[in-house]
Design a protein around this motif. Structure first.
Motif, PDB file in Angstrom:
ATOM      1  N   TYR A 230     -32.685  84.035 -11.485  1.00  0.00           N
ATOM      2  CA  TYR A 230     -33.414  85.271 -11.206  1.00  0.00           C
ATOM      3  C   TYR A 230     -33.239  86.200 -12.397  1.00  0.00           C
ATOM      4  O   TYR A 230     -32.206  86.816 -12.578  1.00  0.00           O
ATOM      5  CB  TYR A 230     -32.937  85.911  -9.895  1.00  0.00           C
ATOM      6  CG  TYR A 230     -33.635  85.324  -8.696  1.00  0.00           C
ATOM      7  CD1 TYR A 230     -34.816  85.877  -8.219  1.00  0.00           C
ATOM      8  CD2 TYR A 230     -33.145  84.173  -8.078  1.00  0.00           C
ATOM      9  CE1 TYR A 230     -35.498  85.316  -7.142  1.00  0.00           C
ATOM     10  CE2 TYR A 230     -33.804  83.612  -6.991  1.00  0.00           C
ATOM     11  CZ  TYR A 230     -34.980  84.194  -6.527  1.00  0.00           C
ATOM     12  OH  TYR A 230     -35.656  83.630  -5.460  1.00  0.00           O
ATOM     13  N   ARG A 231     -34.279  86.275 -13.205  1.00  0.00           N
ATOM     14  CA  ARG A 231     -34.207  87.001 -14.462  1.00  0.00           C
ATOM     15  C   ARG A 231     -34.908  88.357 -14.343  1.00  0.00           C
ATOM     16  O   ARG A 231     -35.584  88.640 -13.355  1.00  0.00           O
ATOM     17  CB  ARG A 231     -34.821  86.185 -15.580  1.00  0.00           C
ATOM     18  CG  ARG A 231     -36.289  85.889 -15.425  1.00  0.00           C
ATOM     19  CD  ARG A 231     -36.799  84.959 -16.536  1.00  0.00           C
ATOM     20  NE  ARG A 231     -36.204  85.230 -17.805  1.00  0.00           N
ATOM     21  CZ  ARG A 231     -35.410  84.349 -18.458  1.00  0.00           C
ATOM     22  NH1 ARG A 231     -35.166  83.160 -17.925  1.00  0.00           N
ATOM     23  NH2 ARG A 231     -34.889  84.662 -19.626  1.00  0.00           N
ATOM     24  N   LEU A 232     -34.771  89.173 -15.356  1.00  0.00           N
ATOM     25  CA  LEU A 232     -35.427  90.469 -15.362  1.00  0.00           C
ATOM     26  C   LEU A 232     -36.932  90.322 -15.493  1.00  0.00           C
ATOM     27  O   LEU A 232     -37.435  89.416 -16.164  1.00  0.00           O
ATOM     28  CB  LEU A 232     -34.917  91.316 -16.531  1.00  0.00           C
ATOM     29  CG  LEU A 232     -33.460  91.768 -16.512  1.00  0.00           C
ATOM     30  CD1 LEU A 232     -33.199  92.690 -17.701  1.00  0.00           C
ATOM     31  CD2 LEU A 232     -33.096  92.464 -15.211  1.00  0.00           C
TER      32      LEU A 232
ATOM     33  N   PHE B 254     -37.520  89.856 -11.635  1.00  0.00           N
ATOM     34  CA  PHE B 254     -38.801  89.222 -11.297  1.00  0.00           C
ATOM     35  C   PHE B 254     -38.599  88.458  -9.996  1.00  0.00           C
ATOM     36  O   PHE B 254     -37.929  87.424  -9.960  1.00  0.00           O
ATOM     37  CB  PHE B 254     -39.253  88.277 -12.417  1.00  0.00           C
ATOM     38  CG  PHE B 254     -40.563  87.605 -12.119  1.00  0.00           C
ATOM     39  CD1 PHE B 254     -41.743  88.332 -12.108  1.00  0.00           C
ATOM     40  CD2 PHE B 254     -40.607  86.252 -11.830  1.00  0.00           C
ATOM     41  CE1 PHE B 254     -42.958  87.722 -11.821  1.00  0.00           C
ATOM     42  CE2 PHE B 254     -41.816  85.629 -11.543  1.00  0.00           C
ATOM     43  CZ  PHE B 254     -42.995  86.367 -11.540  1.00  0.00           C
ATOM     44  N   ASN B 255     -39.178  88.979  -8.915  1.00  0.00           N
ATOM     45  CA  ASN B 255     -38.899  88.458  -7.579  1.00  0.00           C
ATOM     46  C   ASN B 255     -40.139  88.623  -6.708  1.00  0.00           C
ATOM     47  O   ASN B 255     -40.161  89.402  -5.752  1.00  0.00           O
ATOM     48  CB  ASN B 255     -37.697  89.220  -6.982  1.00  0.00           C
ATOM     49  CG  ASN B 255     -37.321  88.759  -5.591  1.00  0.00           C
ATOM     50  OD1 ASN B 255     -37.662  87.659  -5.168  1.00  0.00           O
ATOM     51  ND2 ASN B 255     -36.609  89.622  -4.869  1.00  0.00           N
TER      52      ASN B 255
ATOM     53  N   ASN C 133     -42.891 102.075  -9.674  1.00  0.00           N
ATOM     54  CA  ASN C 133     -43.570 100.829  -9.308  1.00  0.00           C
ATOM     55  C   ASN C 133     -42.629  99.631  -9.276  1.00  0.00           C
ATOM     56  O   ASN C 133     -43.088  98.487  -9.243  1.00  0.00           O
ATOM     57  CB  ASN C 133     -44.704 100.554 -10.304  1.00  0.00           C
ATOM     58  CG  ASN C 133     -45.768 101.635 -10.271  1.00  0.00           C
ATOM     59  OD1 ASN C 133     -46.190 102.067  -9.195  1.00  0.00           O
ATOM     60  ND2 ASN C 133     -46.210 102.080 -11.446  1.00  0.00           N
ATOM     61  N   ALA C 134     -41.334  99.887  -9.260  1.00  0.00           N
ATOM     62  CA  ALA C 134     -40.361  98.797  -9.284  1.00  0.00           C
ATOM     63  C   ALA C 134     -40.092  98.252  -7.885  1.00  0.00           C
ATOM     64  O   ALA C 134     -40.226  98.964  -6.895  1.00  0.00           O
ATOM     65  CB  ALA C 134     -39.059  99.264  -9.918  1.00  0.00           C
ATOM     66  N   THR C 135     -39.705  97.002  -7.832  1.00  0.00           N
ATOM     67  CA  THR C 135     -39.281  96.365  -6.585  1.00  0.00           C
ATOM     68  C   THR C 135     -37.759  96.239  -6.613  1.00  0.00           C
ATOM     69  O   THR C 135     -37.204  95.656  -7.543  1.00  0.00           O
ATOM     70  CB  THR C 135     -39.905  94.965  -6.431  1.00  0.00           C
ATOM     71  OG1 THR C 135     -41.335  95.093  -6.409  1.00  0.00           O
ATOM     72  CG2 THR C 135     -39.432  94.300  -5.147  1.00  0.00           C
TER      73      THR C 135
END
Length: 214
Positions: free
Chosen positions: A28-30, A15-16, A207-209
């Motif tokens: 910084y977690r998933l 999650f960023n 759709n991932a970052t």
């Protein structure tokens, strides 16, 4: 006896929303998608019928969370090894590209003077050495079955290049180490050999970052 295989698993999506290079920064977690990716990786090994005897993760939160589905699937505790952590990076906490990106600021250019080392962070050779030492210890730490190491893109890519006899310096845009991918190594004689690469979370990655390093 020793391990049959060692699986190097990259963490899932983080999650960023600011899209910064998070490096070793805490907390910084998933993302929700990243957790699904980690679950896909654990399911992949289960479907292969692999017997996982030990689970080891980097101390960073995203790696610890990515290890949780493996812990649940194979009923294992999560051990931690500092040697499989993300490398240090002077660009932590910054946006690398685009308007206002760190690479456009002249004050940062001295950090880019030697990409072969690299000059912006931990030397590639040091990363490879600590990863290979961790793999060797993990392989020898069980009587049978496999060991899973949950780590990060660059450390896993350094193992790939070291085992392939390739120069460690490389173009980071060309790394083959997707989110929640599994790189498998085995011991052949007196050395480790890469024997497989799987990308079980590929359907989730559209759709991932994935903010890579320099």
């Amino acid at each position: 006896m020793v391990a049959s295989q060692v699986h190097l698993v990259r963490h899932g999506e983080v999650f960023n929303p600011e899209r910064v290079l998070y490096g070793r920064l805490p907390n910084y977690r998933l993302s929700d998608l990243g957790m699904k990716m980690a679950e896909a990786a654990a399911l992949d090994l289960q479907k292969r019928g692999r017997q996982v005897s030990r689970l080891i993760a980097s101390p960073l939160l995203r790696a610890q969370e990515s290890a949780q589905p493996f812990a649940a699937t194979f009923n294992l505790p999560i051990d931690t090894d500092e040697r499989i952590i993300e490398p240090t990076n002077s660009f932590e906490g910054t946006k690398m590209r685009g308007p206002g990106g760190a690479l456009r600021k002249p004050k940062n250019w001295p950090l880019l003077i030697n990409p072969l080392r690299p000059s912006w962070g931990e030397p590639f050779q040091q990363v490879a050495d600590r990863m290979l030492a961790a793999i060797d210890d993990a392989w020898a730490s069980v009587d049978d079955g496999d060991v899973v190491l949950v780590s990060h893109q660059l450390p896993i890519w350094m193992v790939h290049r070291a085992l392939a006899g390739e120069r460690l310096a490389h173009d980071p845009r060309k790394r083959r180490c997707d989110l929640s991918s599994i790189t498998t190594v085995e011991r052949h004689g007196d050395r480790f050999v890469e024997t497989g690469y799987a990308n079980p979370a590929a359907p989730l990655q559209l759709n991932a970052t994935d903010v890579g390093a320099v």
